[in-house]
Design a protein around this motif. Sequence first.
Motif, PDB file in Angstrom:
ATOM      1  N   PRO A 151       0.860  -1.177   0.000  1.00  0.00           N
ATOM      2  CA  PRO A 151       0.000   0.000   0.000  1.00  0.00           C
ATOM      3  C   PRO A 151       0.908   1.242   0.000  1.00  0.00           C
ATOM      4  O   PRO A 151       1.990   1.207   0.585  1.00  0.00           O
ATOM      5  CB  PRO A 151      -0.775  -0.098   1.323  1.00  0.00           C
ATOM      6  CG  PRO A 151      -0.045  -1.070   2.173  1.00  0.00           C
ATOM      7  CD  PRO A 151       0.850  -1.905   1.297  1.00  0.00           C
ATOM      8  N   VAL A 153       1.209   5.506   0.415  1.00  0.00           N
ATOM      9  CA  VAL A 153       0.746   6.864   0.683  1.00  0.00           C
ATOM     10  C   VAL A 153       1.668   7.811  -0.066  1.00  0.00           C
ATOM     11  O   VAL A 153       2.895   7.704   0.039  1.00  0.00           O
ATOM     12  CB  VAL A 153       0.801   7.197   2.194  1.00  0.00           C
ATOM     13  CG1 VAL A 153       0.468   8.667   2.429  1.00  0.00           C
ATOM     14  CG2 VAL A 153      -0.152   6.322   2.985  1.00  0.00           C
ATOM     15  N   PHE A 180      -3.428   6.237  -0.880  1.00  0.00           N
ATOM     16  CA  PHE A 180      -3.767   7.377  -0.030  1.00  0.00           C
ATOM     17  C   PHE A 180      -2.926   8.563  -0.496  1.00  0.00           C
ATOM     18  O   PHE A 180      -1.771   8.380  -0.888  1.00  0.00           O
ATOM     19  CB  PHE A 180      -3.400   7.125   1.437  1.00  0.00           C
ATOM     20  CG  PHE A 180      -4.009   5.889   2.041  1.00  0.00           C
ATOM     21  CD1 PHE A 180      -5.142   5.964   2.843  1.00  0.00           C
ATOM     22  CD2 PHE A 180      -3.429   4.639   1.840  1.00  0.00           C
ATOM     23  CE1 PHE A 180      -5.693   4.830   3.416  1.00  0.00           C
ATOM     24  CE2 PHE A 180      -3.972   3.489   2.405  1.00  0.00           C
ATOM     25  CZ  PHE A 180      -5.105   3.588   3.193  1.00  0.00           C
ATOM     26  N   GLU A 182      -1.690  12.307   0.949  1.00  0.00           N
ATOM     27  CA  GLU A 182      -1.688  13.224   2.072  1.00  0.00           C
ATOM     28  C   GLU A 182      -1.231  14.579   1.559  1.00  0.00           C
ATOM     29  O   GLU A 182      -0.078  14.733   1.148  1.00  0.00           O
ATOM     30  CB  GLU A 182      -0.721  12.692   3.120  1.00  0.00           C
ATOM     31  CG  GLU A 182      -1.001  13.157   4.508  1.00  0.00           C
ATOM     32  CD  GLU A 182      -0.091  12.446   5.492  1.00  0.00           C
ATOM     33  OE1 GLU A 182      -0.178  11.211   5.614  1.00  0.00           O
ATOM     34  OE2 GLU A 182       0.729  13.152   6.109  1.00  0.00           O
ATOM     35  N   LYS A 225      -7.893   7.398  -1.182  1.00  0.00           N
ATOM     36  CA  LYS A 225      -8.314   8.273  -0.074  1.00  0.00           C
ATOM     37  C   LYS A 225      -7.448   9.523  -0.056  1.00  0.00           C
ATOM     38  O   LYS A 225      -6.216   9.426  -0.109  1.00  0.00           O
ATOM     39  CB  LYS A 225      -8.160   7.537   1.260  1.00  0.00           C
ATOM     40  CG  LYS A 225      -9.424   6.827   1.685  1.00  0.00           C
ATOM     41  CD  LYS A 225      -9.373   6.397   3.150  1.00  0.00           C
ATOM     42  CE  LYS A 225     -10.376   5.286   3.367  1.00  0.00           C
ATOM     43  NZ  LYS A 225     -10.215   4.550   4.606  1.00  0.00           N
TER      44      LYS A 225
END
Lengths: 370, 91
Positions: A151, A153, A180, A182, A225
Amino acid sequence: MAGSLKAPSPPRWLLAELTYACPLQCPYCSNPLDYANFSDELNTEEWKRVLKQSRDMGAVQLGFSGGEPLVRKDLVELVDYSHELGYYTNLITSGYNMDEAKIIELKEAGLDHIQISLQASSQELNDFIAGAESFEHKKVVAKLIKKHGYPMVLCVVLHRQNIHQMKDILEMAIELGADFVELANTQYYGWAHHNRDQLMPTQEQLNTAEAIANEYQESQKGKMKIYYVVPDFFEGRPKACMNGWGTTFLTIAPDGLALPCHSARQLPNFDCPSVRDHSISEIWNESKAFNYFRGDDWMKEPCRSCPDKDKDFGGCHCQAFLLTGDAANADPVCNLSPQHHLVTDAIDQAAATSSEKPLVFRNSKNSKTF
Amino acid sequence: MSLVTDQALHLVPGYRLQWEKAQDMFVLLYPEGLIELNQSSAEILQVCDGANKLADIVQTLETKFETTGLENDIINFLNIALENGWITQSA
Ligand code: SF4
Ligand code: SF4
């Protein structure tokens, strides 16, 4: 000692700042300005002791950061050991020294997740902010991270010089296959505090950026996300201090200093303890630094009688210290703070700063001047 | 995403369910995140193993706890877990 009498809740998160060394030079780095003074890094055995003792107390999320953690020769060994202890292991990296062999080796050691940071969505700006040619390589690394089943980010720190690229940054994240994203507006600690006038965005830039973030959050629902972290300077209310000081987070700096948060090193008279002298449980349960802001006995007005004090714990103490000189004051980001004008003045001052004013880049040469 | 009854359920890759002795509870771990689970949520997630579909999950848990009528609570929780991206479904 201030604070409640009942035993503190155990740490759940451990941030292991393995080294202050970093091949990049981001001018918003949250490391201390004088990081070059703390070069006596913990060795492998000392880190293992920290990892074991923290895990025994209850820490389960583990971030390896820095500086650039890939600089450490024992990174794979530490990941392997942490995995064995049952941590969920996160590597927080710029991707600069990463290659496919390392990605595979880390996977085999049990690394659970990689967070990779980019500085912008264009090569020119990315490489300027990073202070090194790195954009194309980072994109290759991001694709390799996904290829090997991690995964991912993707983290981009936002500020006046790149926030106009929001849309392109999000498109890039989609193209790279991030799970994800950020989008973190700069927090003004460390180097970012020093460069604040050149980094602070305008209200107008922020409005545009937030609208784009919302639009993509909607269209990417169920796929990617997106966390958009609003900048506290413009919010009127502070962000909560780390889920409560000394309740959840434990940071260990490269030289073994144990910190209730990554920027607590700068707080005067805190006597942050070192893992070279104390066990993690002594540090967590008994040290002055970790007990300092536990509970609310330490609070002054306006926080003391404020109905929101259990929500934000008076805001960020490091920010209160940086701006007002006293960490026990209300975070001046709060519009109830008698010193809130420090924040509005800072916004005005930044807006009036010429784009010609140079950024001070984070590197050892500059660090030694502080 | 909402619940499809004839598809098996499993944790999203990168998510991990783990028993934590220090806290005496199950936690759900994912990139830079941690959710502390109550007992019923943990029981349901434990049987989202990639083979079980809704009916299997209900039956397994009703048998385990020697009770009936769990279906609605389980559906509610699974929908929340799907919405939050903790679990996913495959045919
Ligand atoms: S007065 Fe203090 S507790 Fe109240 S909102 Fe402001 S910072 Fe938070
Ligand atoms: S004092 Fe500020 S920087 Fe420190 S933990 Fe709290 S929020 Fe973070």
